[in-house]
Scaffold this active site. Structure first.
Site, PDB file in Angstrom:
ATOM      1  N   SER A 234     -85.855  14.603 -69.707  1.00 13.83           N
ATOM      2  CA  SER A 234     -85.837  14.308 -68.274  1.00 13.83           C
ATOM      3  C   SER A 234     -87.077  13.502 -67.920  1.00 13.83           C
ATOM      4  O   SER A 234     -87.945  13.278 -68.762  1.00 13.83           O
ATOM      5  CB  SER A 234     -85.820  15.605 -67.473  1.00 13.83           C
ATOM      6  OG  SER A 234     -87.096  16.215 -67.553  1.00 13.83           O
ATOM      7  N   LYS A 235     -87.141  13.101 -66.652  1.00 10.35           N
ATOM      8  CA  LYS A 235     -88.253  12.263 -66.187  1.00 10.35           C
ATOM      9  C   LYS A 235     -89.607  12.887 -66.502  1.00 10.35           C
ATOM     10  O   LYS A 235     -90.582  12.198 -66.744  1.00 10.35           O
ATOM     11  CB  LYS A 235     -88.138  12.067 -64.679  1.00 10.35           C
ATOM     12  CG  LYS A 235     -87.173  10.978 -64.330  1.00 10.35           C
ATOM     13  CD  LYS A 235     -87.497  10.418 -62.950  1.00 10.35           C
ATOM     14  CE  LYS A 235     -86.475   9.395 -62.538  1.00 10.35           C
ATOM     15  NZ  LYS A 235     -85.713   9.774 -61.369  1.00 10.35           N
ATOM     16  N   ARG A 236     -89.621  14.184 -66.464  1.00 10.80           N
ATOM     17  CA  ARG A 236     -90.836  14.941 -66.753  1.00 10.80           C
ATOM     18  C   ARG A 236     -91.433  14.542 -68.118  1.00 10.80           C
ATOM     19  O   ARG A 236     -92.629  14.635 -68.340  1.00 10.80           O
ATOM     20  CB  ARG A 236     -90.407  16.403 -66.761  1.00 10.80           C
ATOM     21  CG  ARG A 236     -91.427  17.451 -66.752  1.00 10.80           C
ATOM     22  CD  ARG A 236     -90.743  18.765 -66.320  1.00 10.80           C
ATOM     23  NE  ARG A 236     -89.555  19.067 -67.127  1.00 10.80           N
ATOM     24  CZ  ARG A 236     -89.591  19.602 -68.324  1.00 10.80           C
ATOM     25  NH1 ARG A 236     -90.736  19.862 -68.902  1.00 10.80           N
ATOM     26  NH2 ARG A 236     -88.474  19.866 -68.973  1.00 10.80           N
ATOM     27  N   GLY A 238     -91.505  11.649 -69.372  1.00 14.90           N
ATOM     28  CA  GLY A 238     -91.905  10.239 -69.416  1.00 14.90           C
ATOM     29  C   GLY A 238     -90.679   9.375 -69.278  1.00 14.90           C
ATOM     30  O   GLY A 238     -89.670   9.804 -68.719  1.00 14.90           O
TER      31      GLY A 238
END
Ligand code: GLU
Length: 460
Positions: A234-236, A238
């Protein structure tokens, strides 16, 4: 039988790194088998689909070198046909209308949960002979379906677990499930290779193929990509969009190689050329468990492919980055970059690094040298620099070899190490404490520019 695969992204955002790998596997599988690789944009969710997302997906696929054959298929253009197939199923008695209201469906779900069953539609309208409403597929109540998944192996689901899915909504529009099957059939898809989040859909889709009497394609459901910590990417974690990797300065061949190795293996081979990838790819070597994204491996591959890349191509790739950074590039700058590229690319990990480390070739005098970089030089370095300058001034042959032997002889006379002479030269000429061979830099800059930079440094 000619093999036909497809990549079928929904254009609701950029091309996710997981989607890119799905596209790559479809591409390689078709190439390996001398088949076709097609692209279908699943844009039937009008609220969530955007033209920007379509453009981003097409751009990223092309950038990655995953060219598809023929025209791009836009699912939304086929809706009328999907509707016709829904009605055809109704005519054949394979589908029926249902007028249950959302609140009825909610009650059914709650009831099923209470009885410990899978929540779903209970077939309430199956035999009511309605002629309007939502159209549902009549799914067999008995028996089971086994799908021989080419990655997961045989997967069996009891038909009792599968409820009668909606094919056409009460406004007549087809559902995603109907559209996927009709399009795959019309496009003669033989192998559906996609993320394993679609595995459960497969059993419903299977019944739809059966109801129409169509050949069921082979399925291969590939596991998800997880972040380095093992949770879903996920975006977390990167960057998760392909464009972000392009922006960060990864080469498409490095990302291709990386994505290929992520979840597929050929012994211990890490560096796999495009030709080998096509020759070696097979679905039975795709792992069944999720793979973890490893940024370090991607960096190593990128550094490798940068070193291999053609120098002119690399110059072409860093020029826009230097221009964005505000440099005005003259033909002289470009020729310095071209000659210096061999030395520059040895150390870079990304194109971003490469552009940063190449900037000294295109900077105007006097160079701006940070205090931090100046601080690496000791007073002895500065003295050595001052003393070597007249000798350099008197040097006519300005080549790597002659400059290096001059510096060696000078260092020997001074009782200093070559590094103690090279380091102040490096700082003064490049504004950095790290650079390609400083004698190579001097040759490329030429005598006049080199002496000018050394004098500038001495005067500040
Ligand atoms: N459009 C679906 C997605 O983006 C893919 C459907 C499929 O491959 O069957 O997840």
């Amino acid at each position: 039988m000619a093999i036909v695969t497809r990549f079928a992204p929904s254009p609701t955002g950029f091309l996710h790194i997981g989607g890119a790998r799905t596209a790559l596997f479809n591409y390689l599988f078709s190439k390996k088998n001398h088949g076709k690789f097609l692209l279908r944009i699943e844009d039937t969710d009008l609220e969530r689909s955007t033209q920007a997302a379509v453009d981003a997906i097409l751009h990223s696929l092309k950038w990655l070198g995953l060219e598809w054959e023929g025209e791009t298929v836009f699912q939304s253009k086929n809706l009328k046909h999907h509707q016709e197939i829904g009605l055809e199923l109704y005519k054949r008695g394979k589908a029926y209308y249902c007028n249950c209201k959302p609140e009825d469906l909610e009650k059914m779900r709650a009831q099923a949960m209470k009885e410990g069953k899978k929540p779903g539609y209970n077939g309430h309208c199956r035999h009511r002979g309605l002629t309007a409403g939502a159209l549902r597929l009549l799914t067999p109540e008995e028996g089971r379906v086994t799908v021989e998944d080419l990655v997961q192996g045989p997967v069996t689901v009891e038909n009792a677990q599968i409820d009668d899915m909606v094919l056409l909504r009460s406004d007549g529009t087809p559902t995603y499930m109907l559209s996927v099957v009709v399009d795959d059939h019309d496009m003669d898809i033989t192998h559906v290779i996609r993320g394993d989040d679609h595995l459960t859909n497969t059993f419903r889709q299977y019944h739809l193929y059966q109801a129409m009497g169509w050949d069921v394609p082979q399925f291969a459901h590939i596991p998800m990509i997880h972040g380095p910590d093992g949770s879903k990417l996920s975006k977390r974690h990167g960057a998760i969009g392909v464009e972000a990797y392009e922006e960060m300065g990864y080469l498409p061949e490095a990302l291709r190689n990386y994505l290929l190795r992520l979840g597929w293996g050929h012994g211990d081979d890490e560096i796999i050329s495009d030709t080998q990838a096509i020759e070696w790819f097979s679905l039975d070597h795709v792992g069944k468990s999720p793979s973890r994204f490893d940024y370090k491996k991607l960096d190593n591959l990128n550094a490798h492919y940068l070193r291999q890349a053609d120098n002119e191509r690399l110059v072409g790739l860093i020029v826009p980055r230097l221009e964005v950074a505000g440099y005005k590039l003259s033909p002289l700058h470009l020729s310095r970059l071209k000659t210096g590229m061999n030395g520059l690319k040895q150390r870079a990990i990304t194109l971003k690094d490469l552009a940063t480390s190449a900037a000294f070739y295109v900077q105007d005098r006097p160079l701006v040298i940070s205090e931090e970089v100046r601080a690496v030089l000791k007073p002895t370095h500065l003295e050595l620099l001052q003393r070597i300058m007249p000798e350099l001034e008197g040097q006519d042959a300005w080549t790597v070899e002659s400059l290096e032997s001059l510096a060696r002889e000078f260092a020997a006379r001074e009782g200093a190490k070559l590094g103690e002479v090279a380091q102040p030269l490096r700082v003064a000429l490049t504004g950095s404490s790290i650079s390609p061979s400083i004698f190579e830099v001097m040759e490329i800059l030429g005598k006049q520019e080199s002496m000018g930079r050394l004098k500038d440094f001495n005067e500040i």
